[in-house]
Design a protein around this motif. Structure first.
Motif, PDB file in Angstrom:
ATOM      1  N   PRO A   1       0.550  -1.321  -0.069  1.00  0.00           N
ATOM      2  CA  PRO A   1      -0.138   0.016   0.072  1.00  0.00           C
ATOM      3  C   PRO A   1       0.879   1.130  -0.018  1.00  0.00           C
TER       4      PRO A   1
ATOM      5  N   ASN B   1      -4.464   4.797   0.592  1.00  0.00           N
ATOM      6  CA  ASN B   1      -5.798   4.006   0.202  1.00  0.00           C
ATOM      7  C   ASN B   1      -5.323   3.110  -1.328  1.00  0.00           C
TER       8      ASN B   1
ATOM      9  N   SER C   1      -3.292   0.549  -4.022  1.00  0.00           N
ATOM     10  CA  SER C   1      -2.466  -0.889  -4.035  1.00  0.00           C
ATOM     11  C   SER C   1      -2.616  -1.169  -5.660  1.00  0.00           C
TER      12      SER C   1
ATOM     13  N   LYS D   1      -4.910  -4.398  -5.547  1.00  0.00           N
ATOM     14  CA  LYS D   1      -6.402  -3.851  -5.287  1.00  0.00           C
ATOM     15  C   LYS D   1      -6.881  -3.313  -6.704  1.00  0.00           C
TER      16      LYS D   1
ATOM     17  N   TYR E   1      -7.504  -5.845  -1.398  1.00  0.00           N
ATOM     18  CA  TYR E   1      -6.225  -6.110  -0.706  1.00  0.00           C
ATOM     19  C   TYR E   1      -5.460  -7.336  -0.638  1.00  0.00           C
TER      20      TYR E   1
ATOM     21  N   GLU F   1       0.149   1.769   8.122  1.00  0.00           N
ATOM     22  CA  GLU F   1      -0.423   0.929   7.307  1.00  0.00           C
ATOM     23  C   GLU F   1      -0.692  -0.344   7.878  1.00  0.00           C
TER      24      GLU F   1
ATOM     25  N   HIS G   1      -4.237  -2.139   8.109  1.00  0.00           N
ATOM     26  CA  HIS G   1      -4.470  -3.529   7.826  1.00  0.00           C
ATOM     27  C   HIS G   1      -4.788  -4.315   8.803  1.00  0.00           C
TER      28      HIS G   1
END
Length: 364
Positions: free
Chosen positions: A59, A70, A72, A75, A81, A111, A115
Motif C-alpha cells: 500500500p 488507500n 494498491s 487492489k 487488498y 499501514e 491492515h
C-alpha cells in the motif's frame, strides 16, 4: 466480492512432536499476547480453507505511483487488498525516518495498524546494515560481522542499541484501543545462502543460532510479546536435516518458510516442489504453520503464471500464505504483482476468484 466461507478464529491445542528441542504450545503462548496466539492458531487452521496471498510494500508505492493513500496495485487489479502485507525495517538501526526502500517508518506503522483493522496480517523483515563495514546487508566482505555483535564482540553494545530501535518500533504497533498488533517477524532470512552478512559462509551454525537467540531474548526483555517468529531460509536445503541445520529451536520459532524466485520455469517448479515437500514434513514434525515467505517472477512475463504455475504447486501443500515481492517504483520492470494492463492481470483476477485464494475481504 467473492463468496467464501469465513475463517474460524477458534483456538486449538497441539503438542509439539518429533525432533529435539520441542516445547509445548502452552509454554510458547505464555510469552505471547492473546491476539498473537490467535493469529498463530489462524495460520495453523488456514490450509483447511486455502492460502493467503501476500505482497511486499503493497500500500505504500507501486508502478507509476508513490505514497498515495488507500492505493494498491493488487487492489487496482482485483478490487481487494492482499491478506498479507509485508514491510522491511532495514535502516531502522540507523535511527533515520525512512527504511532502505525510502518509506517512512511512520507510514509503515500506519499501514500495519490500518491492515490489522481491516482484518489483515502483516509481516516484517529486517535487511540490517553490516555492523562492521557500515554498508548494506548484502556486504559480505567481512566474515566477522556475526561474531562481532554476539556477547563479547566489539559491536555487541552497538547492536543492542539497534535492537532497542527495533523494539521501540514493534511496541509502537498498537491500535487506538491499546491492543498490540500481532506481527510475523522474519529476521535473519535466507541464511542458507551467502549474500547477507549472516549467511551460510559468513558464520558458523552455532554463531547463527546465538544471533537468533540474542535477538529473541532481547526483544522479549523489552516487552515485545506480540511477534510470531518465522524461520525463513532459501531453497538451498535438499532435505529436512539441511533445512534445520541452523534452527534455533521451537521455543523461538513459530512458523517455517522459505524464499525462492522463478528464473526458468521448469527449475522453479522443481525447486518449489522440493522445498514445499521439506517444509510440509518439518511443519508436521514440529506442529507449526508453513508459508512461502518470498517468491515471484520478476515482471511476470507469463500471462497465465498465476493459475498455471503458482497456484497448482501451492495448492498441493498445507501452506498458510504465499508472499510475492514488491512493485518497485524506482526500478524499471522490478515488480512481482500485476498492475492494471499488465500482461498477467486478467489471469490474476482468475487466481483471485478461486475459492482457495484468500484476500483480506475473506478474513472478515
Amino acid at each position: 466480492m467473492k463468496m467464501k466461507n469465513k475463517l474460524v478464529m477458534a483456538g486449538i491445542f497441539l503438542l509439539a512432536l518429533g525432533m529435539g528441542g520441542c516445547v509445548t504450545r502452552e509454554q510458547q503462548s505464555a510469552s505471547k499476547t492473546v491476539e498473537t496466539e490467535a493469529l498463530l492458531d489462524k495460520l495453523i487452521r488456514l490450509p483447511e480453507k486455502g492460502f493467503m496471498f501476500g505482497h511486499q510494500d503493497d500500500p505504500v508505492y507501486g508502478i507509476r505511483w508513490d505514497g498515495d493513500e488507500n492505493r494498491s496495485d493488487v487492489k487496482s487489479v482485483c478490487g481487494d487488498y492482499p491478506a498479507v502485507m509485508a514491510f522491511d525495517l532495514g535502516r531502522i538501526e540507523r535511527g533515520g525516518e525512512k527504511n532502505l526502500d525510502d518509506v517512512l517508518f511512520e507510514r509503515i506503522r500506519a499501514e500495519i495498524i490500518a491492515h490489522y483493522n481491516r482484518g489483515g496480517v502483516c509481516s516484517l523483515s529486517w535487511h540490517v546494515d553490516n555492523p562492521v563495514t557500515g554498508e548494506a546487508s548484502w556486504d559480505v566482505s567481512d566474515s566477522t560481522a556475526v561474531a562481532s555483535v554476539l556477547p563479547g564482540g566489539e559491536n555487541h553494545g552497538k547492536f543492542l542499541g539497534w535492537l532497542d530501535r527495533v523494539a521501540d518500533f514493534m511496541n509502537s504497533l498498537v491500535t487506538k484501543e491499546g491492543v498490540k498488533i500481532p506481527v510475523i517477524f522474519r529476521p535473519w532470512h535466507e541464511h542458507t545462502g551467502s549474500w547477507f552478512w549472516w549467511g551460510q559462509n559468513l558464520c558458523s551454525a552455532e554463531e547463527y543460532k546465538s544471533l537468533w537467540k540474542m535477538t529473541y531474548d532481547y526483544l522479549q526483555e523489552k516487552g515485545v510479546n506480540h511477534l510470531l517468529y518465522a524461520y525463513s531460509p532459501g531453497s538451498e536445503p535438499d532435505n529436512v536435516n539441511e533445512y534445520l541445520e541452523r534452527y534455533p529451536g521451537d521455543g523461538m520459532v513459530d512458523l517455517f518458510g522459505f524464499d525462492t524466485y522463478q528464473f526458468e520455469r521448469e527449475k522453479y517448479v522443481d525447486t518449489m516442489e522440493k522445498s514445499l515437500t521439506i517444509l510440509t514434513e518439518v511443519g508436521r514434525l514440529h506442529n507449526k504453520p508453513v508459508a512461502v515467505t518470498e517468491t515471484g517472477y520478476e515482471a511476470i512475463p507469463d500471462s497465465t503464471w498465476w493459475t498455471e504455475t503458482l497456484f497448482p504447486i501451492v495448492d498441493k501443500y498445507p501452506v498458510s500464505y504465499v508472499l510475492v515481492w514488491r512493485n518497485a517504483r524506482e526500478k524499471e520492470a522490478h515488480y512481482y504483482a500485476p498492475y492494471p494492463g499488465q500482461i498477467s492481470a486478467l489471469d490474476f483476477v482468475e487466481f483471485y476468484k478461486h475459492p482457495k485464494t484468500i484476500f483480506v475481504s475473506d478474513l472478515k
